[in-house]
Design a protein around this motif. Structure first.
Motif, PDB file in Angstrom:
ATOM      1  N   VAL A 165      -3.685  -4.339   3.396  1.00 55.04           N
ATOM      2  CA  VAL A 165      -4.260  -3.476   2.253  1.00 55.04           C
ATOM      3  C   VAL A 165      -4.621  -2.091   2.661  1.00 55.04           C
ATOM      4  N   THR A 166      -4.733  -1.535   3.732  1.00 58.39           N
ATOM      5  CA  THR A 166      -4.783  -0.160   4.041  1.00 58.39           C
ATOM      6  C   THR A 166      -3.445   0.519   4.486  1.00 58.39           C
ATOM      7  N   ALA A 167      -2.885   0.087   5.454  1.00 61.64           N
ATOM      8  CA  ALA A 167      -1.720   0.681   5.958  1.00 61.64           C
ATOM      9  C   ALA A 167      -0.433   0.413   5.186  1.00 61.64           C
ATOM     10  N   PHE A 168      -0.217  -0.756   4.780  1.00 61.32           N
ATOM     11  CA  PHE A 168       0.995  -1.301   3.870  1.00 61.32           C
ATOM     12  C   PHE A 168       0.985  -0.861   2.429  1.00 61.32           C
ATOM     13  N   PHE A 169      -0.102  -1.207   1.834  1.00 62.78           N
ATOM     14  CA  PHE A 169      -0.339  -0.766   0.273  1.00 62.78           C
ATOM     15  C   PHE A 169      -0.904   0.585   0.052  1.00 62.78           C
ATOM     16  N   GLY A 170      -1.899   1.041   0.769  1.00 64.16           N
ATOM     17  CA  GLY A 170      -2.609   2.092   0.579  1.00 64.16           C
ATOM     18  C   GLY A 170      -2.225   3.517   0.882  1.00 64.16           C
ATOM     19  N   LEU A 174       2.192   2.557  -2.208  1.00 64.43           N
ATOM     20  CA  LEU A 174       2.661   1.732  -2.541  1.00 64.43           C
ATOM     21  C   LEU A 174       1.428   1.305  -3.879  1.00 64.43           C
ATOM     22  N   TYR A 175       0.184   1.091  -3.509  1.00 66.95           N
ATOM     23  CA  TYR A 175      -0.718   1.015  -4.548  1.00 66.95           C
ATOM     24  C   TYR A 175      -0.986   2.116  -5.450  1.00 66.95           C
ATOM     25  N   ASP A 176      -0.709   3.345  -5.287  1.00 65.94           N
ATOM     26  CA  ASP A 176      -0.823   4.339  -6.433  1.00 65.94           C
ATOM     27  C   ASP A 176       0.440   4.315  -7.198  1.00 65.94           C
ATOM     28  N   SER A 177       1.643   4.123  -6.848  1.00 62.09           N
ATOM     29  CA  SER A 177       2.900   3.599  -7.691  1.00 62.09           C
ATOM     30  C   SER A 177       2.740   2.622  -8.457  1.00 62.09           C
ATOM     31  N   MET A 178       1.913   1.797  -8.262  1.00 60.98           N
ATOM     32  CA  MET A 178       1.830   0.559  -9.135  1.00 60.98           C
ATOM     33  C   MET A 178       0.608   0.704 -10.350  1.00 60.98           C
ATOM     34  N   ARG A 179       0.009   1.924 -10.174  1.00 56.11           N
ATOM     35  CA  ARG A 179      -1.223   2.057 -11.196  1.00 56.11           C
ATOM     36  C   ARG A 179      -0.273   2.544 -12.520  1.00 56.11           C
ATOM     37  N   GLU A 180      -0.979   2.204 -13.632  1.00 51.29           N
ATOM     38  CA  GLU A 180      -0.459   2.706 -14.855  1.00 51.29           C
ATOM     39  C   GLU A 180      -0.967   4.070 -15.462  1.00 51.29           C
ATOM     40  N   GLY A 181      -0.422   5.189 -14.971  1.00 51.85           N
ATOM     41  CA  GLY A 181      -0.920   6.392 -15.364  1.00 51.85           C
ATOM     42  C   GLY A 181      -1.735   6.983 -14.134  1.00 51.85           C
ATOM     43  N   GLN A 182      -2.106   8.355 -14.318  1.00 53.04           N
ATOM     44  CA  GLN A 182      -2.911   8.813 -13.339  1.00 53.04           C
ATOM     45  C   GLN A 182      -4.069   8.177 -13.159  1.00 53.04           C
ATOM     46  N   GLY A 184      -5.124   5.279 -13.937  1.00 51.79           N
ATOM     47  CA  GLY A 184      -5.197   3.712 -13.845  1.00 51.79           C
ATOM     48  C   GLY A 184      -5.787   3.034 -12.384  1.00 51.79           C
ATOM     49  N   ILE A 185      -6.121   1.976 -12.736  1.00 52.58           N
ATOM     50  CA  ILE A 185      -7.191   1.232 -11.587  1.00 52.58           C
ATOM     51  C   ILE A 185      -6.051   0.712 -10.442  1.00 52.58           C
ATOM     52  N   VAL A 186      -6.613   1.220  -9.460  1.00 56.76           N
ATOM     53  CA  VAL A 186      -5.769   0.852  -8.041  1.00 56.76           C
ATOM     54  C   VAL A 186      -5.743  -0.835  -8.051  1.00 56.76           C
ATOM     55  N   PRO A 187      -4.387  -1.361  -8.154  1.00 55.83           N
ATOM     56  CA  PRO A 187      -4.580  -2.816  -7.944  1.00 55.83           C
ATOM     57  C   PRO A 187      -4.804  -3.363  -6.611  1.00 55.83           C
ATOM     58  N   MET A 188      -4.944  -4.921  -6.533  1.00 55.64           N
ATOM     59  CA  MET A 188      -5.242  -5.150  -5.212  1.00 55.64           C
ATOM     60  C   MET A 188      -4.143  -6.366  -4.987  1.00 55.64           C
ATOM     61  N   ALA A 189      -3.657  -6.181  -3.561  1.00 54.31           N
ATOM     62  CA  ALA A 189      -2.348  -7.067  -3.422  1.00 54.31           C
ATOM     63  C   ALA A 189      -3.005  -8.543  -2.938  1.00 54.31           C
ATOM     64  N   ARG A 190      -2.048  -9.581  -3.118  1.00 48.55           N
ATOM     65  CA  ARG A 190      -2.360 -10.789  -2.559  1.00 48.55           C
ATOM     66  C   ARG A 190      -2.294 -11.040  -1.219  1.00 48.55           C
ATOM     67  N   PRO A 191      -2.898 -11.789  -0.457  1.00 52.79           N
ATOM     68  CA  PRO A 191      -3.049 -11.962   1.097  1.00 52.79           C
ATOM     69  C   PRO A 191      -1.864 -11.889   1.644  1.00 52.79           C
ATOM     70  N   ALA A 230       6.396  -0.584   4.929  1.00 55.77           N
ATOM     71  CA  ALA A 230       5.858  -0.373   3.573  1.00 55.77           C
ATOM     72  C   ALA A 230       6.620   0.672   3.046  1.00 55.77           C
ATOM     73  N   VAL A 231       6.973   1.815   3.539  1.00 50.44           N
ATOM     74  CA  VAL A 231       7.809   2.968   3.134  1.00 50.44           C
ATOM     75  C   VAL A 231       9.192   2.521   3.003  1.00 50.44           C
ATOM     76  N   TRP A 232       9.768   1.876   3.793  1.00 50.54           N
ATOM     77  CA  TRP A 232      10.941   1.272   3.460  1.00 50.54           C
ATOM     78  C   TRP A 232      11.339   0.418   2.615  1.00 50.54           C
ATOM     79  N   THR A 233      10.133  -0.255   2.228  1.00 52.01           N
ATOM     80  CA  THR A 233      10.423  -1.115   0.812  1.00 52.01           C
ATOM     81  C   THR A 233      10.253  -0.230  -0.302  1.00 52.01           C
ATOM     82  N   GLN A 234       9.797   1.054  -0.063  1.00 51.84           N
ATOM     83  CA  GLN A 234       9.928   1.911  -1.402  1.00 51.84           C
ATOM     84  C   GLN A 234      10.974   2.849  -0.950  1.00 51.84           C
ATOM     85  N   ALA A 235      11.980   2.612  -0.430  1.00 53.49           N
ATOM     86  CA  ALA A 235      13.024   3.602   0.001  1.00 53.49           C
ATOM     87  C   ALA A 235      13.883   4.224  -1.338  1.00 53.49           C
TER      88      ALA A 235
END
Length: 425
Positions: A165-170, A174-182, A184-191, A230-235
């Protein structure tokens, strides 16, 4: 890279009447890790036929007994640790106190004839326990030493502790790119979404290193991290963002470019998602949802006009789809040749017909609990059998057997137990 220590556990699987080995039969893995990322790589190797020996502290992997219990009536099943099981099935567990010199010597003895050493230990711990790459390669020059970290082993944040949640998503964006608009609430990933993705990346590195070791006779040191995976998944995004440095965030449904590449709720509150090119899909889409009149509507005459009026079109599509349930629409969409998918709940996927057809949720047999379902690895082989083979081990369940298999005498094993350096359940 078949170690002599593993020769007695060389397993064969039956496939259409023929006896064929699993891909990693004869490979021995010594694993010192915890939680889910690195253990998931070990679990896949066990599913592929490797002998995976999980070295745990006397207190066990902290992941044990921390997961959610299933909401079922069977009390015995409810008490079983299924979330630990999925990342540790098919492994053997031994308990060793690495703070003792004799405990470290035991692990080094295991590594002498192993093919892979897998860990998520920080550098200071690798060096303290004499399990760093240089030390292990000094007495086993053919081994693959694999490390999984949060942020990498170089740079200002080398070896910085991190979870998915900190290194991969945060930190990866990735978390920021999943928000709707500037705002938007930061989402939470599943385990463990980031953990399992990174485990696959580490597995790929390990298998490539094994191949290289076979060709050259020299061992390899490989690594990956939650952050770089995580960066590679968003290449696809980063291929542009690395050039223009422009913020990238999720657009709302009304801001997307195409009505035929969007998601909508149906009459039963369940959602569907489409992903189709506009030019060829718009007529089929309108006919399928019984709105052919839109094809003559001057407001929606071309792609550009439909994009400008997405704020109008989205509610209109919502209203059209409200006339039937998701499953009813699905039959119609398939008949019309639309590219769509149901937005399934996690609880629905194990019952999905396609999941059943490709064996996504196979069963394992537990000696006391009976049969239970688990999750398959995302790969299949045509001419051999791979997949979950046995339950996860109890803490220290295999200590005596593993140590004996690697040539440690019974007298020494007894002394180590008496000194509380190893334990057997």
């Amino acid at each position: 890279c078949i170690s002599s220590a593993a020769s007695d556990v060389y397993k064969r699987q039956e496939y259409i009447g023929a006896i064929v080995p699993a891909p990693l039969d004869g490979i021995t893995v010594i694993e010192i890790d915890n939680w889910m990322a690195a253990p998931s790589a070990g679990a896949i190797m066990a599913d592929l036929g490797a002998r995976v020996i999980k070295v745990e502290p006397l207190t066990g992997d902290p992941m044990r007994n921390t997961g959610r219990s299933p909401k079922i009536e069977d009390e015995a099943m409810k008490a079983y640790d299924f979330q630990f099981d999925v990342d540790n099935r098919g492994k053997e567990s031994i308990c060793i106190d690495l703070t003792s010199t004799d405990g470290v010597a035991v692990v080094q003895k295991l590594c002498e004839s192993a093919d892979i050493f897998l860990c998520n230990l920080l550098a200071v711990r690798q060096e303290k326990y004499k399990l760093d790459p240089d030390t292990i390669l000094s007495f086993n020059p053919k081994i693959v030493h694999a490390t999984l970290t949060g942020y990498g082993t170089e740079g200002s944040d080398a070896w910085r502790p991190g979870y998915d949640v900190t290194a991969f998503f945060g930190r990866s964006g990735l978390y920021d790119s999943m928000r709707e608009g500037q705002d938007g609430i930061v989402p939470m990933a599943r385990p463990a979404q980031g953990d399992h993705t990174t485990g696959l990346a580490l597995l790929a590195a390990i298998l490539a290193a094994l191949r290289l070791a076979e060709k050259t006779g020299e061992g390899q040191v490989v690594e990956t991290s939650l952050y770089e995976t995580a960066v590679w998944t968003q290449a696809t995004d980063y291929s542009v963002t690395a050039m223009d440095h422009a913020p990238v965030r999720q657009r709302s449904r009304e801001q997307l470019f195409l009505p035929t590449a969007n998601r909508y709720p149906c009459g039963d509150g369940k959602w569907v998602v489409f992903n189709m090119p506009e030019v060829s899909a718009w007529p089929k889409f309108c006919k399928a949802i019984n709105r052919e009149a839109w094809l003559e509507d001057e407001r929606f005459v071309d792609v550009r006009s439909r994009f400008r009026l997405m704020h109008t079109l989205v509610p209109m599509v919502d209203e059209a789809l409200s006339e039937k349930s998701r499953d009813e629409w699905g039959i119609i969409f398939d008949a019309a040749g639309l590219i769509w998918g149901p937005v399934l709940g996690l609880h629905e996927v194990p019952q999905d017909s396609q999941a059943k057809d490709i064996g996504l949720f196979p069963t394992l047999q537990h000696e006391t609990l009976g049969e239970y379902r688990t999750v398959n690895i995302p790969m299949r082989f045509r001419n051999t059998s791979v997949g979950p083979r046995s339950r996860s081990p109890k803490l220290g369940e295999h200590t005596d057997k593993v140590l004996a298999d690697f040539g440690i005498e019974n007298e020494t094993i007894s002394k180590l137990k008496d000194s509380n350096i190893i334990s057997q359940t």
